[in-house]
Design an enzyme around this catalytic site. Structure first.
Site, PDB file in Angstrom:
ATOM      1  N   LYS A  31       0.273  -1.054   0.232  1.00 36.80           N
ATOM      2  CA  LYS A  31       0.194   0.212  -0.049  1.00 36.80           C
ATOM      3  C   LYS A  31       0.827   1.054  -0.373  1.00 36.80           C
ATOM      4  CE  LYS A  31       0.300   1.785   3.063  1.00 36.80           C
ATOM      5  NZ  LYS A  31      -0.386   2.759   4.766  1.00 36.80           N
ATOM      6  N   ASP A 183      -4.066  -0.626   9.550  1.00 35.23           N
ATOM      7  CA  ASP A 183      -4.195  -0.480   7.337  1.00 35.23           C
ATOM      8  C   ASP A 183      -4.403  -1.770   6.894  1.00 35.23           C
ATOM      9  OD1 ASP A 183      -2.418   1.642   7.012  1.00 35.23           O
ATOM     10  OD2 ASP A 183      -0.335   0.752   7.552  1.00 35.23           O
TER      11      ASP A 183
HETATM   12  O1  C5P Z   1      -2.811   0.316  13.756  1.00 35.53           O
HETATM   13  P1  C5P Z   1      -1.828  -0.627  14.539  1.00 35.53           P
HETATM   14  O2  C5P Z   1      -0.724  -0.860  14.878  1.00 35.53           O
HETATM   15  O3  C5P Z   1      -0.838  -0.270  13.019  1.00 35.53           O
HETATM   16  O4  C5P Z   1      -0.382   0.628  14.539  1.00 35.53           O
HETATM   17  C1  C5P Z   1       0.443   0.916  15.083  1.00 35.53           C
HETATM   18  C2  C5P Z   1       0.517   2.208  15.919  1.00 35.53           C
HETATM   19  O5  C5P Z   1       1.090   3.060  15.112  1.00 35.53           O
HETATM   20  C3  C5P Z   1       0.263   2.036  17.031  1.00 35.53           C
HETATM   21  O6  C5P Z   1       0.473   2.061  18.159  1.00 35.53           O
HETATM   22  C4  C5P Z   1      -0.225   4.527  17.311  1.00 35.53           C
HETATM   23  O7  C5P Z   1       1.125   3.725  17.628  1.00 35.53           O
HETATM   24  C5  C5P Z   1       0.495   4.267  15.733  1.00 35.53           C
HETATM   25  N1  C5P Z   1      -0.509   4.748  15.177  1.00 35.53           N
HETATM   26  C6  C5P Z   1      -2.041   5.544  15.616  1.00 35.53           C
HETATM   27  N2  C5P Z   1      -2.936   6.186  15.070  1.00 35.53           N
HETATM   28  C7  C5P Z   1      -3.265   5.850  13.636  1.00 35.53           C
HETATM   29  C8  C5P Z   1      -2.530   5.006  13.411  1.00 35.53           C
HETATM   30  C9  C5P Z   1      -1.145   3.947  13.971  1.00 35.53           C
HETATM   31  O8  C5P Z   1      -0.867   7.281  16.554  1.00 35.53           O
HETATM   32  N3  C5P Z   1      -4.028   5.632  13.722  1.00 35.53           N
END
Ligand code: C5P
Length: 338
Positions: A31, A183
């Site tokens: 992506k 994602d």
């Molecule tokens: O959702 P995911 O586990 O992929 O996100 C990884 C990290 O990225 C989260 O722990 C957070 O710190 C940050 N994040 C965020 N806001 C989002 C997506 C991700 O703060 N919308």
């Protein structure tokens, strides 16, 4: 977790000749974010986003096979004792155990379907146990900001929903996907989408034509969480809207898209890794229509005019990066090959 060779029981190899086997192979795309605005922090600790995401031709491949004594791999009782194995090339640089999002996706789906009791997933394989073997071939840069782990998780949901005859619809898969990462819901769907909220609320976006990208991977490791923390320190919520990107996509206008590419995480990543700013300047100096950090980085994207221009641009910036790929967008979501 057993890595490298299949089906050891601890005492002997299981005789594969006497086991039935069904297999699904899924090709699953990387992506890119053409636009990413951070509106601020949320009560749940995540950040509120507006983002335009697109799948690319760069992809990983996940093969999933269920095998077991004939008939038993489909029997509900045998399925509750299903074993799970993940194989990833040792030099791929991704975790092979429960830390891999593919394993987590399998466990989340397995629990939802009652297929897999997580207490059994890593037990030895015996002659009478059904086993699901997942094998991942990596091409997408690891920890590069191209949702490589998320797209592998999406592939696991799609492949195992089919293999385990789950019959969950796309919306149910997206709900499970959101448990695995911000994602992952987009990766289940693919194509081009406008994402809001944590990045999990999606609407489809019209995109005409094909865009040609040079994807530059650098060794500067950057975790997503660290880049968001840096955003908290050095950036302010932005009000920039994605209209120019959406108009360029709908017109299939590469030049307009190049000028409209935007990512609020870029300043946060460049604050942590100043070398990335110089690499982006090199991409622009070499004639890219636009250049932007991919997701939370450290991968950088350069937009080219056409296929020949992409090859020329890739050659011009190769010395700046650890690896350079040429890819097109958009692409579809995870595709079942066989
Ligand atoms: O959702 P995911 O586990 O992929 O996100 C990884 C990290 O990225 C989260 O722990 C957070 O710190 C940050 N994040 C965020 N806001 C989002 C997506 C991700 O703060 N919308």
């Amino acid at each position: 977790m057993h890595v490298g060779r299949w089906m050891t029981t601890g005492r002997a190899f299981v005789d594969e000749a006497h086991r039935s086997q069904r297999r699904v192979v899924v090709r699953t795309p990387a992506k890119i974010n053409l636009f990413l605005a951070v509106r601020g922090t949320r009560a749940d600790g995540y950040h509120e986003l507006v983002s335009v995401m697109q799948s690319t031709s760069l992809h990983d491949e996940l093969s999933a096979a269920v095998s077991g004594p004939p008939g038993r791999d489909r029997h509900p009782a045998a399925r509750r004792h299903m074993r799970l194995r993940l194989h990833v090339d040792e030099d791929a640089g991704v975790p092979t155990g429960e830390d891999n999002l593919v394993t987590r996706a399998a466990l989340v789906l397995g629990r939802r379907l009652g297929t897999l009791d997580s207490s059994h997933w890593d037990k030895p394989v015996t002659d009478d146990s059904a086993v699901t073997c997942l094998s991942l071939t990596k091409r997408i840069p690891v920890a590069g900001g191209m949702a490589g782990g998320s797209t592998d998780a999406a592939a696991a949901l799609v492949a195992l929903n089919r293999l385990w005859e789950g019959r969950l619809d796309a919306e149910e898969l997206r709900t499970l996907a959101a448990e695995l990462g911000s994602d992952v819901p987009f990766c289940v769907v693919g194509g081009t989408a406008l994402a809001t909220g944590r990045g999990t609320r999606l609407v489809r976006v019209l995109c005409r034509g094909v865009f040609y990208w040079v994807i530059g991977r650098s060794g500067d490791e950057l975790s997503t969480a660290a880049v968001y923390r840096s955003w908290d320190e050095v950036c302010r919520p932005s009000t920039v809207e994605p209209d120019a990107v959406l108009a360029a996509l709908s017109a299939g206008d590469a030049e307009a898209l190049g000028g409209a590419l935007s990512n609020d995480l870029q300043a946060a990543a460049f604050a942590l890794r100043p070398g990335l700013g110089r690499k982006r300047s090199a991409m622009l100096a070499a004639g890219a229509l636009g250049s932007v950090l991919s997701g939370s980085g450290p991968t950088l994207l350069g937009l080219a005019r056409d296929a020949a221009d992409a090859q020329r641009l890739a050659a011009a910036v190769r010395s700046q990066f650890t690896d350079v790929h040429v890819a097109t967008s958009p692409a579809g979501g995870p595709e079942v090959m066989r």
